[in-house]
Every structure is written in C-alpha cells, then in structure tokens.
Design a protein around this motif. Sequence first.
Motif, mmCIF file in Angstrom:
data_model
loop_
_atom_site.group_PDB
_atom_site.id
_atom_site.type_symbol
_atom_site.label_atom_id
_atom_site.label_comp_id
_atom_site.label_asym_id
_atom_site.label_seq_id
_atom_site.Cartn_x
_atom_site.Cartn_y
_atom_site.Cartn_z
ATOM 1 N N ARG A 41 -103.818 -39.896 -11.794
ATOM 2 C CA ARG A 41 -104.106 -40.360 -10.426
ATOM 3 C C ARG A 41 -105.550 -40.032 -10.030
ATOM 4 N N LEU A 42 -106.047 -38.890 -10.488
ATOM 5 C CA LEU A 42 -107.430 -38.521 -10.197
ATOM 6 C C LEU A 42 -108.393 -39.537 -10.820
ATOM 7 N N ALA A 43 -108.135 -39.881 -12.084
ATOM 8 C CA ALA A 43 -109.005 -40.841 -12.769
ATOM 9 C C ALA A 43 -108.945 -42.214 -12.105
ATOM 10 N N LEU A 44 -107.748 -42.640 -11.724
ATOM 11 C CA LEU A 44 -107.599 -43.944 -11.078
ATOM 12 C C LEU A 44 -108.303 -43.967 -9.726
ATOM 13 N N THR A 45 -108.144 -42.917 -8.948
ATOM 14 C CA THR A 45 -108.768 -42.847 -7.626
ATOM 15 C C THR A 45 -110.291 -42.829 -7.742
ATOM 16 N N ASN A 98 -104.068 -43.393 -2.836
ATOM 17 C CA ASN A 98 -104.093 -42.459 -3.964
ATOM 18 C C ASN A 98 -104.736 -41.139 -3.583
ATOM 19 N N LEU A 99 -105.756 -41.195 -2.745
ATOM 20 C CA LEU A 99 -106.402 -39.966 -2.292
ATOM 21 C C LEU A 99 -105.426 -39.138 -1.457
ATOM 22 N N ALA A 100 -104.642 -39.794 -0.615
ATOM 23 C CA ALA A 100 -103.648 -39.093 0.194
ATOM 24 C C ALA A 100 -102.615 -38.411 -0.704
ATOM 25 N N ALA A 101 -102.216 -39.085 -1.777
ATOM 26 C CA ALA A 101 -101.247 -38.497 -2.717
ATOM 27 C C ALA A 101 -101.852 -37.281 -3.410
ATOM 28 N N LEU A 102 -103.112 -37.364 -3.774
ATOM 29 C CA LEU A 102 -103.783 -36.227 -4.415
ATOM 30 C C LEU A 102 -103.901 -35.052 -3.442
ATOM 31 N N LYS A 103 -104.225 -35.350 -2.189
ATOM 32 C CA LYS A 103 -104.342 -34.295 -1.179
ATOM 33 C C LYS A 103 -103.018 -33.602 -0.953
ATOM 34 N N GLU A 104 -101.951 -34.373 -0.988
ATOM 35 C CA GLU A 104 -100.613 -33.781 -0.811
ATOM 36 C C GLU A 104 -100.260 -32.899 -2.006
#
Length: 298
Positions: A51-55, A70-76
């Motif tokens: 997800r980091l690479a995709l974002t 995707n950024l919101a998912a990473l932050k969560e």
Amino acid sequence: TTLRRLVAVLPTSAQANFLLARAHAMTGDIKAFEERLDKALELNPRHFSARLALTRWQLMQGPSAASRENLAALKEQAPDNLDVLQLEASYARRTGQEGQALEIYREVFEKVSNTASVIALAQQKWRMGDKKGAMALQAQWVAQNPKDVTGRLALAEMYGAAGKMEEAAEQYLAVLTLSENNVIALNNLAWNLRDSELGRALGYAEKANALAPKSTAVMDTLAVLLGKSGATDRAVSMNVRALSAAPDNPTLLYHRAMILDLAGRPAEAVTVLNSLLLQSEEFPQRAEAVQMLERLRR
C-alpha cells in the motif's frame, strides 16, 4: 523470471506478488507493477509495503481520491511511521495545505534528523517564502555535518537560486574536495563562474562532460561556455547533441539562439527565437529571449 515462478508456485502470497511488482517497477513495466500491487492488496489489504508503494506512485501522478483513500488506510495502520508522515506531507503540499506540510516535515525532522528530512523541511520553508530560514536551516546542518555531500549540494542550490553566487561556489568547491568527480558540483560550478572566470569554468565543464558525456545538462553548460569563449563551431555541435536528447526543451533552444548569435549567424538565431516564443508561453529565459529578438531585429 524467478519471481514469476515464485508467484506461480504461491499465487495467493501477497508478499510474492509485492516482490514481483517491485521487479516490474525496476524494469519500467508500470502496468504490470500496478497490477501486482493491486493483487497483493487484494490478497492482504493490510500489506503495508504494497500500500505504501502504491500510494507513493499515485501521489507522483498527482493527488487523487485513490491516493487520499490509500493514505488514510496507511495512517490508520501506522500513524507514526516516517514514510507515511512524509507521504502525508507530500499530499498536503500538493493540495495547497502548505502550513500543514511544514508542520509534518518539522515533525519528521525532529523524529529522525538526517539529510533527507532536513532537505525536505528546508525546501518547504523555501516554497512558503521563508528563504532566509531555509538557507539558515540547511547551513546549520552542513556546519554540523561537513562531509554531507548531498546536504552541501542542496545548500549550494539554494544559494544559487537566491543569487548568492559566491556562497554557492564555495559549497560546490567544498563538495569537490570531498568528491572530486561529482558531476553536479562540476557542472553547477562551471555555470556559476561563466561570467566571472570563463577559463576556469570551461575546465570544470570539460571535466563534467568527460565524466557524463550523455548528460543533457552538462552538454548545455559546455555548449554555452564554448560559445562565450569563441569556440562557436564546437558550441553549435554540442548544442545539437543536447537538443537531440531533448528537442523541445525551451532553455536549450534559447541557448541555441544565443550560440548562433555569438557565431555570427543572427538570421538563424531570429528563426529559432521566433519559433521558441510562439511555442513556449513560459520558460525561465523568456524575457531574455524577447530582448535578444528585439536586438537582432534592429
């Protein structure tokens, strides 16, 4: 090839698909890169690296609903992760939230003080108009880390952009004492000295060209310096080589007109300038190009 075999053996492995995605990125197959990242996240929605690479890739294309989600998912998943914070700062900057971006970059720098974090914070200060603060921060870092070549190059670039040519040259010279074949320092130092010490500038430019003969920026610098020194035939040839790599680059075209003028070919220079000004609404040397055209038409 090996990773394709791995995915064939382990088709439901998110990690295998992620590794294959990275391999595709390295070979430049962006479509396959995106497809494998999507597959990895389909198999494991909490695969952090995928997800980091995709974002990161999505943000490189510009902020979008997908990158925001995707950024919101990473932050969560990892709110204090430095990579996530840097992506959050990048998103804030790209969506016009400059103040928020500054605070995030400052937080990252306070958590991990390194070359990347100080440059990111200094550049954000610069973008927001605090040029003195940006240069002071970067200068302080260089004073504390005198062997940091990347940090010195960033400081030199800031000095150059602020018109502090002597200070910029001082930093490029310091870089060359640490890394004598640093092409960026050689090329930029040559450019900075083009009006004050042409002979010395040519020496640096020739060395940069010997080290990086396919660099468009290096060819451009050398072409201009050769033109100014009177070696116009070679200057024209070098400019042609640079333009073959970037035929629509307005700076290279402006420099072509400049070199043609120095070579005593004003009619050709006028043709280049007319075409350039019609095709390019904005470029750094537009005002100079207009002035040159007016002079040549007299």
